[in-house]
Design a protein around this motif. Sequence first.
Motif, PDB file in Angstrom:
ATOM      1  N   THR A 104       0.851  -1.187   0.000  1.00 47.48           N
ATOM      2  CA  THR A 104       0.000   0.000   0.000  1.00 47.48           C
ATOM      3  C   THR A 104       0.889   1.239   0.000  1.00 47.48           C
ATOM      4  O   THR A 104       1.896   1.294   0.723  1.00 47.48           O
ATOM      5  N   GLU A 105       0.536   2.219  -0.824  1.00 44.51           N
ATOM      6  CA  GLU A 105       1.324   3.445  -0.957  1.00 44.51           C
ATOM      7  C   GLU A 105       0.391   4.645  -0.959  1.00 44.51           C
ATOM      8  O   GLU A 105      -0.584   4.684  -1.716  1.00 44.51           O
ATOM      9  N   LEU A 106       0.690   5.626  -0.107  1.00 40.65           N
ATOM     10  CA  LEU A 106      -0.105   6.836   0.024  1.00 40.65           C
ATOM     11  C   LEU A 106       0.778   8.046  -0.262  1.00 40.65           C
ATOM     12  O   LEU A 106       1.839   8.204   0.349  1.00 40.65           O
ATOM     13  N   ASP A 107       0.341   8.880  -1.204  1.00 38.46           N
ATOM     14  CA  ASP A 107       1.105  10.076  -1.592  1.00 38.46           C
ATOM     15  C   ASP A 107       0.183  11.284  -1.497  1.00 38.46           C
ATOM     16  O   ASP A 107      -0.820  11.369  -2.226  1.00 38.46           O
ATOM     17  N   LEU A 108       0.514  12.235  -0.595  1.00 38.86           N
ATOM     18  CA  LEU A 108      -0.300  13.425  -0.369  1.00 38.86           C
ATOM     19  C   LEU A 108       0.557  14.667  -0.611  1.00 38.86           C
ATOM     20  O   LEU A 108       1.651  14.784  -0.059  1.00 38.86           O
ATOM     21  N   ARG A 109       0.029  15.594  -1.430  1.00 46.49           N
ATOM     22  CA  ARG A 109       0.766  16.817  -1.739  1.00 46.49           C
ATOM     23  C   ARG A 109      -0.212  18.000  -1.809  1.00 46.49           C
ATOM     24  O   ARG A 109      -1.292  17.888  -2.399  1.00 46.49           O
ATOM     25  N   TYR A 110       0.223  19.118  -1.212  1.00 50.98           N
ATOM     26  CA  TYR A 110      -0.589  20.331  -1.286  1.00 50.98           C
ATOM     27  C   TYR A 110       0.325  21.543  -1.166  1.00 50.98           C
ATOM     28  O   TYR A 110       1.214  21.578  -0.306  1.00 50.98           O
ATOM     29  N   GLY A 111       0.099  22.538  -2.043  1.00 52.06           N
ATOM     30  CA  GLY A 111       0.912  23.742  -2.006  1.00 52.06           C
ATOM     31  C   GLY A 111       0.152  24.940  -2.531  1.00 52.06           C
ATOM     32  O   GLY A 111      -0.772  24.812  -3.340  1.00 52.06           O
ATOM     33  N   LYS A 112       0.546  26.129  -2.066  1.00 57.84           N
ATOM     34  CA  LYS A 112      -0.068  27.374  -2.510  1.00 57.84           C
ATOM     35  C   LYS A 112       1.002  28.431  -2.729  1.00 57.84           C
ATOM     36  O   LYS A 112       2.055  28.421  -2.074  1.00 57.84           O
TER      37      LYS A 112
END
Length: 331
Positions: free
Chosen positions: A113-121
């Motif tokens: 299982t692989e989880l990739d979370l990205r957020y930018g402003k």
Amino acid sequence: MLKKINVLFVVYLLVMSQISVAQVDLKGLREKPDTNIVAKPQAPVANLQEVSVPIPKLDLEINYWKHWTKFGVNMNQASFSENWNAGGVNSISIGLLGWHKSEYNKNNFQYVTELDLRYGKIRNKDQLAKKNNDRIFWDHKIAHKLSKSWALYFSVTFESQFDVGYKYGRDQETNDEIITDTVSAFMAPGYFTESFGLEYKPDNTFSLRLGTGTARQTLLLDNRIAQPEGGSEVYGVEPGLRFRNDLAFQITANLDRNLSKNLNLKARYNLFADYKEISDPDHRLDATLTAKVTNLVNVSLSGIMVYNSAEADKVQYSQALALGLTYALPR
């Protein structure tokens, strides 16, 4: 003359007899070697007692799990004086990332299982804050090995975004930047993909999935994105509907390789060819090149390329260069 010879012979015999006697006497004086050099004490048989030595119980278990985690923050900032003639605009941007992978291996069975979370402003002077990164990716895979490099697999993947995406324009009277339209949101679109097929994995850095039986569901759960009847398709979903299901052939390639001690390349390519429109497949490529400066500081160059005719007629792409702090487990 003869008399002298006899006398010498007698003297010779006397000398030889004395030497022979001396040799005999010396041999008698020599000490014979003693084979019993160390005296062996007798063991006290009557005083022997049985001693019980406790053996600790070793509670050993095989751990079939492996876990990796990374989380970090990227920041960029630029400022200029009022009389700066070379041009430029004050700006600041921040990006957050989180990544986790767990892997279970036992005999010929594997679960990943692989989880990739990205957020930018990013915020530029006299402009509204805008997203420069927004992604939710969660992949699950079950595989059964057929040989050293080949396996049967089944996977489920979820993809979406955190925040609302807008289109921007200018107010005709004030010339201020304003929001003109809403183009995306959480679960608008949201994708669920189920795939079954063969996986080629020659080593731990590369894998290739051939999903001969693949289904993908596209969901639009935001009223601002979904179109009423009489409108136009959005993300391939017909007007008046919130759901679309596709059966397709899928190719997924994953690469995670260290090019040198402090340089890593990670890439994921996905091809999705709907059996109804197999001549017009969707493509997506995510690639990140990371240079490790210290245990916490790194420089990363990332790029995304997407072609989906249901979203746009041309190739979409984005690129970012960032300096950030990343903490990885295990250390």
